[in-house]
Enzyme design. Structure first.
Site, mmCIF file in Angstrom:
data_model
loop_
_atom_site.group_PDB
_atom_site.id
_atom_site.type_symbol
_atom_site.label_atom_id
_atom_site.label_comp_id
_atom_site.label_asym_id
_atom_site.label_seq_id
_atom_site.Cartn_x
_atom_site.Cartn_y
_atom_site.Cartn_z
ATOM 1 N N TYR A 180 0.847 -1.196 0.000
ATOM 2 C CA TYR A 180 0.000 0.000 0.000
ATOM 3 C C TYR A 180 0.882 1.246 0.000
ATOM 4 C CZ TYR A 180 -3.977 -3.054 1.101
ATOM 5 O OH TYR A 180 -4.941 -4.040 1.072
ATOM 6 N N PRO A 194 -15.870 -2.955 0.805
ATOM 7 C CA PRO A 194 -17.278 -3.246 1.090
ATOM 8 C C PRO A 194 -18.241 -2.322 0.349
ATOM 9 C CG PRO A 194 -16.264 -2.117 2.959
ATOM 10 C CD PRO A 194 -15.152 -2.477 2.009
ATOM 11 N N LEU A 195 -17.750 -1.153 -0.073
ATOM 12 C CA LEU A 195 -18.638 -0.217 -0.773
ATOM 13 C C LEU A 195 -18.427 -0.247 -2.281
ATOM 14 C CD1 LEU A 195 -18.359 2.825 1.671
ATOM 15 C CD2 LEU A 195 -20.085 1.016 1.612
HETATM 16 N N1 LIG Z 1 -6.977 -7.987 0.467
HETATM 17 C C1 LIG Z 1 -7.078 -7.300 -0.644
HETATM 18 O O1 LIG Z 1 -6.779 -7.799 -1.738
HETATM 19 C C2 LIG Z 1 -7.565 -5.886 -0.583
HETATM 20 C C3 LIG Z 1 -7.837 -5.182 -1.780
HETATM 21 C C4 LIG Z 1 -8.296 -3.864 -1.664
HETATM 22 C C5 LIG Z 1 -8.469 -3.276 -0.422
HETATM 23 N N2 LIG Z 1 -8.173 -3.985 0.719
HETATM 24 C C6 LIG Z 1 -8.367 -3.402 2.067
HETATM 25 O O2 LIG Z 1 -9.696 -2.981 2.167
HETATM 26 C C7 LIG Z 1 -9.741 -1.627 2.596
HETATM 27 C C8 LIG Z 1 -10.994 -0.996 2.104
HETATM 28 O O3 LIG Z 1 -10.968 -0.922 0.691
HETATM 29 P P1 LIG Z 1 -11.439 0.394 -0.018
HETATM 30 O O4 LIG Z 1 -10.622 1.526 0.480
HETATM 31 O O5 LIG Z 1 -11.500 0.167 -1.483
HETATM 32 O O6 LIG Z 1 -12.886 0.418 0.610
HETATM 33 P P2 LIG Z 1 -14.198 1.152 0.662
HETATM 34 O O7 LIG Z 1 -14.405 1.552 2.069
HETATM 35 O O8 LIG Z 1 -15.177 0.249 0.001
HETATM 36 O O9 LIG Z 1 -14.015 2.436 -0.257
HETATM 37 C C9 LIG Z 1 -13.347 3.565 0.135
HETATM 38 C C10 LIG Z 1 -13.408 4.542 -1.034
HETATM 39 O O10 LIG Z 1 -14.761 4.915 -1.246
HETATM 40 C C11 LIG Z 1 -14.890 6.308 -1.073
HETATM 41 N N3 LIG Z 1 -16.151 6.532 -0.376
HETATM 42 C C12 LIG Z 1 -16.535 6.003 0.794
HETATM 43 N N4 LIG Z 1 -17.781 6.404 1.101
HETATM 44 C C13 LIG Z 1 -18.161 7.197 0.089
HETATM 45 C C14 LIG Z 1 -19.344 7.902 -0.199
HETATM 46 N N5 LIG Z 1 -20.374 7.883 0.647
HETATM 47 N N6 LIG Z 1 -19.417 8.604 -1.345
HETATM 48 C C15 LIG Z 1 -18.372 8.643 -2.207
HETATM 49 N N7 LIG Z 1 -17.214 7.998 -1.978
HETATM 50 C C16 LIG Z 1 -17.118 7.281 -0.848
HETATM 51 C C17 LIG Z 1 -13.701 6.735 -0.257
HETATM 52 O O11 LIG Z 1 -13.398 8.086 -0.550
HETATM 53 P P3 LIG Z 1 -12.868 9.084 0.612
HETATM 54 O O12 LIG Z 1 -11.558 8.516 1.085
HETATM 55 O O13 LIG Z 1 -12.706 10.366 -0.147
HETATM 56 O O14 LIG Z 1 -13.918 9.130 1.672
HETATM 57 C C18 LIG Z 1 -12.642 5.795 -0.741
HETATM 58 O O15 LIG Z 1 -12.102 6.263 -1.975
HETATM 59 C C19 LIG Z 1 -8.410 -1.036 2.104
HETATM 60 O O16 LIG Z 1 -8.043 0.118 2.823
HETATM 61 C C20 LIG Z 1 -7.479 -2.189 2.355
HETATM 62 O O17 LIG Z 1 -7.108 -2.186 3.716
HETATM 63 C C21 LIG Z 1 -7.749 -5.285 0.650
#
Ligand SMILES: NC(=O)c1ccc[n+]([C@@H]2O[C@H](COP(=O)([O-])OP(=O)(O)OC[C@H]3O[C@@H](n4cnc5c(N)ncnc54)[C@H](OP(=O)(O)O)[C@@H]3O)[C@@H](O)[C@H]2O)c1
Length: 305
Positions: free
Chosen positions: A56, A213-214
């Site tokens: 990351y 999750p989103l």
């Molecule tokens: N194991 C794996 O292969 C793997 C792969 C990917 C991720 N991960 C883990 O999973 C975690 C979560 O993944 P993710 O960051 O993709 O998750 P997420 O929580 O599904 O999405 C976060 C993204 O969505 C945006 N967001 C959230 N709420 C919003 C809303 N109401 N309106 C508009 N945009 C919104 C955020 O923007 P803002 O930041 O501007 O709020 C951010 O860019 C990562 O941090 C990592 O630790 C693991």
């Protein structure tokens, strides 16, 4: 915040995990300050479990978190720190090598040392293999895990993006438990419901963690093949349920994940303080079986048979 015991461990994790993939942004001073604020906001909001990976921000996310731990060393014992390795980028010493997966003993041991140095800690609460290495040797991985455990560098072990057959293979070689499988789960990607992953978690006391999750709601899901009409149907149902539960549509998506009996722990990846806090609302919704199937129906475009 509600906590959940990760079965087969003594770890009591906040039900929502904070994901550190985006905390270093482009590694500018502004982005790093924003990332630190996100970490501190999450801690203040009751998140005690932080998810990392060596890749990351190319290591910058772990380093940023390490700075926070250095500034406030008293935090370490109050937090569960998880990190992952095994995806080996191509920009290393051998330019011929492509991006690849690598679970060989030396690579994993060196990766964990790098993680601990960047995080400025002497131990990980959980270490996960990031994505299944097609060439992995289960006995070698089990031996590597045993070395990491004996050295005190890692307390518990898990995997990420493993299919049930890969979990079975690795489990068969291990004397220690596998305690988590971190997989993508969101309203668009429900593979884990269909391919046995969540059943296997319940069967073997493995706590599932949901990444992105989103996905598909806050932003486009990976490999999204949903049509405009599909998206509209999902959006309409989410809006209806959000009105009913007096919350925002994305909080409904989290409630949908939380409803599953496998006790899925979603990782919240927002770096916006208000959203990090507001995600907790999902834990309070009185989310019914009917709500759950309605949203599934909207996703599928048809009722279950
Ligand atoms: N194991 C794996 O292969 C793997 C792969 C990917 C991720 N991960 C883990 O999973 C975690 C979560 O993944 P993710 O960051 O993709 O998750 P997420 O929580 O599904 O999405 C976060 C993204 O969505 C945006 N967001 C959230 N709420 C919003 C809303 N109401 N309106 C508009 N945009 C919104 C955020 O923007 P803002 O930041 O501007 O709020 C951010 O860019 C990562 O941090 C990592 O630790 C693991």
């Amino acid at each position: 915040m509600e906590q959940i015991n990760f079965k087969q461990t003594n770890l009591n994790s906040s039900r929502l995990i904070y994901g550190c993939m985006r905390i270093s942004g482009n590694n500018t001073a502004d982005d790093r300050a924003k990332g630190k604020l996100a970490i501190r906001t999450a801690i203040d909001a009751g998140y005690n479990h932080f998810d990392h990976a060596d890749i990351y921000g190319g290591g910058a996310s772990e380093s940023l978190f390490g700075e926070v731990l250095k500034e406030s060393p008293e935090l370490r014992d109050t937090l569960i720190i998880t990190s992952k390795a095994g995806i080996r980028p191509k920009n290393d010493e051998n330019s011929y090598a492509p991006t690849r997966y690598d679970f060989s003993e030396k690579y994993i041991l060196d990766s964990v040392d790098g993680i601990l140095a960047r995080l400025q800690t002497d131990r990980l609460d959980m270490f996960l293999l990031h994505r299944p290495d097609y060439l992995f040797n289960a006995d070698e991985v089990a031996q590597t895990f045993a070395l990491l455990k004996a050295s005190g560098k890692v307390k518990h072990f898990g995997v990420s993006n493993f299919k049930p057959s890969q979990v079975e293979l690795l489990k068969s070689a291990m004397s220690m438990p596998l305690v988590t499988n971190q997989v993508e789960i969101n309203i668009h990607n429900i593979d884990s419901l269909l391919d046995g992953t969540l059943d296997q978690c319940q069967l073997h006391n493995i706590t599932p963690i949901a990444w992105c999750p989103l996905g598909g709601v806050a932003y486009s899901a990976w490999g999204n093949t949903f049509s405009v009409n599909d998206e509209l149907r999902i959006e309409n149902e989410l809006n209806k349920q959000a009105e009913k539960h007096q919350c925002q549509p994305w909080q409904v998506v989290l409630a949908w994940l939380l409803k599953h009996p496998a006790n899925i722990c979603p990782i919240i990846g927002s770096t916006t303080p208000e959203r990090i806090i507001a995600a907790k609302k999902a834990l309070e919704l009185d989310y019914s079986r009917e709500d759950w199937y309605r949203l599934l129906e909207a996703r599928n475009g048809q009722s279950v048979p």
